[in-house]
Design a protein around this motif. Structure first.
Motif, mmCIF file in Angstrom:
data_model
loop_
_atom_site.group_PDB
_atom_site.id
_atom_site.type_symbol
_atom_site.label_atom_id
_atom_site.label_comp_id
_atom_site.label_asym_id
_atom_site.label_seq_id
_atom_site.Cartn_x
_atom_site.Cartn_y
_atom_site.Cartn_z
ATOM 1 N N ARG A 199 0.879 -1.241 -0.003
ATOM 2 C CA ARG A 199 0.170 0.230 -0.022
ATOM 3 C C ARG A 199 0.803 1.177 -0.191
ATOM 4 N N ASP A 200 1.938 1.053 0.877
ATOM 5 C CA ASP A 200 2.860 2.482 0.951
ATOM 6 C C ASP A 200 3.522 2.645 -0.520
ATOM 7 N N SER A 201 3.860 1.624 -1.250
ATOM 8 C CA SER A 201 4.644 1.709 -2.488
ATOM 9 C C SER A 201 3.456 2.298 -3.379
ATOM 10 N N ILE A 202 2.414 1.561 -3.351
ATOM 11 C CA ILE A 202 1.262 2.349 -4.446
ATOM 12 C C ILE A 202 0.942 3.726 -4.125
ATOM 13 N N ARG A 203 1.015 4.160 -2.870
ATOM 14 C CA ARG A 203 0.624 5.432 -2.565
ATOM 15 C C ARG A 203 1.960 6.472 -2.862
ATOM 16 N N GLU A 226 1.539 9.438 -5.833
ATOM 17 C CA GLU A 226 1.969 10.821 -5.357
ATOM 18 C C GLU A 226 2.914 11.173 -6.366
ATOM 19 N N LEU A 227 4.067 10.344 -6.827
ATOM 20 C CA LEU A 227 5.091 10.874 -7.672
ATOM 21 C C LEU A 227 4.579 11.030 -9.219
ATOM 22 N N THR A 228 3.558 10.342 -9.580
ATOM 23 C CA THR A 228 3.000 10.283 -10.839
ATOM 24 C C THR A 228 2.205 11.754 -10.852
ATOM 25 N N PRO A 283 2.143 17.165 -14.831
ATOM 26 C CA PRO A 283 2.213 18.332 -15.518
ATOM 27 C C PRO A 283 3.206 18.601 -16.272
ATOM 28 N N HIS A 284 4.465 17.731 -16.127
ATOM 29 C CA HIS A 284 5.706 18.031 -16.987
ATOM 30 C C HIS A 284 5.692 16.843 -18.223
#
Length: 337
Positions: free
Chosen positions: A12-16, A20-22, A27-28
């Motif tokens: 779950r932490d890895s997915i979160r 967040e990084l995605t 926008p870039h």
């Protein structure tokens, strides 16, 4: 070892974190894609530069119409392989004379005929892909709409194709598609069947392709094709030189003269008994013997002229040095007065 609950928490932490990084990167995305394209182009240019430095490759003169004029060209992979074994690569001069579009290359087996075709094909593909090629600056390369190649053995048990049939399937396809903006490379045209029929078929195919206006380089052992090149406008002979004294190929391509297969000389060098060779010579047809005799005389005359040319060049160089020395002495005398 983690418990099942701990593993689920890690997932779950890895997915979160990935989500967040995605969200941060989204926008870039256009800038990132553009940067990827630019980096790919830079990497491509660096690769071309490294290739050019390694093989001394250049961009020769390019012309918009089909043309074949390669000076001191060589196959880069073959050069690497030879250097590993301490051998030197023999560059090729492949230039069709004016008003000639078809080159028929003859000569002994293992003399470099197929290597010549592969070198021309590879370098033509490379230059049309925007890559530098290992040739001299005076080379001129044309651009072709299509490059057709028939080299190698494509026999197939699954498709019930013999060596001859597989080549003919390819040749038929080439004849349908070729035009005056095509480059065609064919190795041992008409081989793999009855020699008489194969030679007649080879002449007929070359004639049909000649009418289409294609530029062609083909290898052959057939005397009929050599004679065809001597008598037909737009067609010229070429040969991979063979040193009859050492019984070894020199791997030099000579344009304008047909080559001999030298099968009997090679067999004698390999240890075949003289009586078998003499019997084979007697079996060979008189026309073929006469043609080979003419080629032998032409080859001897060429060697003699080559030796005379070397002597003339040496004498010219010697005369030039004497002239320079005399001029230097005269300049010294003039300074004294």
């Amino acid at each position: 070892l983690l418990s099942r609950r701990q593993r689920q928490m890690c997932i779950r932490d890895s997915i979160r974190i990935l989500q967040e990084l995605t969200t941060e990167v989204r926008p870039h995305i256009q800038d990132i894609m553009f940067s990827q394209i630019v980096l790919g182009h830079i990497d491509y240019l660096r690769a071309l530069s490294a290739f050019s430095n390694t093989f001394k490759a250049i961009f020769p003169t390019l012309v918009p119409h089909p043309m074949l004029s390669l000076s001191q060209a060589y196959h880069p992979l073959l050069q690497q392989s030879l250097e590993k074994h301490g051998k030197k690569m023999v560059p090729l001069d492949v230039t069709l004379p004016k008003n000639k579009k078809i080159l028929l290359i003859s000569g002994p087996n293992a003399g470099g005929k197929s290597v010549c075709l592969k070198t021309v094909g590879l370098l033509q593909y490379m230059i049309q892909c925007g890559m530098p090629i290992p040739v001299k600056e005076n080379s001129v390369v044309g651009i072709f709409d299509d490059i057709f190649i028939d080299i190698g053995d494509e026999q197939s048990i699954a498709q019930s194709l013999s060596t001859f049939s597989s080549h003919m399937v390819n040749i038929i396809d080439i004849m349908k598609k070729a035009d005056d903006k095509s480059l065609i490379l064919i190795d041992e045209l008409g081989a793999g069947t009855d020699p008489v029929e194969g030679a007649a078929l080879a002449v007929s195919i070359i004639e049909a392709l000649r009418e289409k206006g294609a530029i062609i380089a083909a290898t052959t052992h057939y005397a009929e094709l050599k004679a065809y090149a001597l008598d037909t406008p737009g067609v010229t002979n070429g040969c991979c030189e063979f040193d009859i004294e050492t019984l070894r190929p020199t791997y030099k391509l000579l344009i304008g003269v047909p080559g001999r297969s030298n099968a009997f000389a090679i067999l004698k060098h390999l240890g075949m008994t003289q009586d078998v060779i003499d019997n084979a010579k007697a079996i060979v047809g008189s026309d073929n013997r006469d043609f080979e005799a003419v080629l032998e005389k032409l080859e001897a005359s060429r060697h003699a002229l080559e030796e005379e040319r070397k002597v003339a060049e040496e004498m010219t160089e010697r005369a030039r040095k004497i002239e320079e020395k005399a001029q230097s002495e005269m300049d010294k005398i003039c300074l004294l007065y």
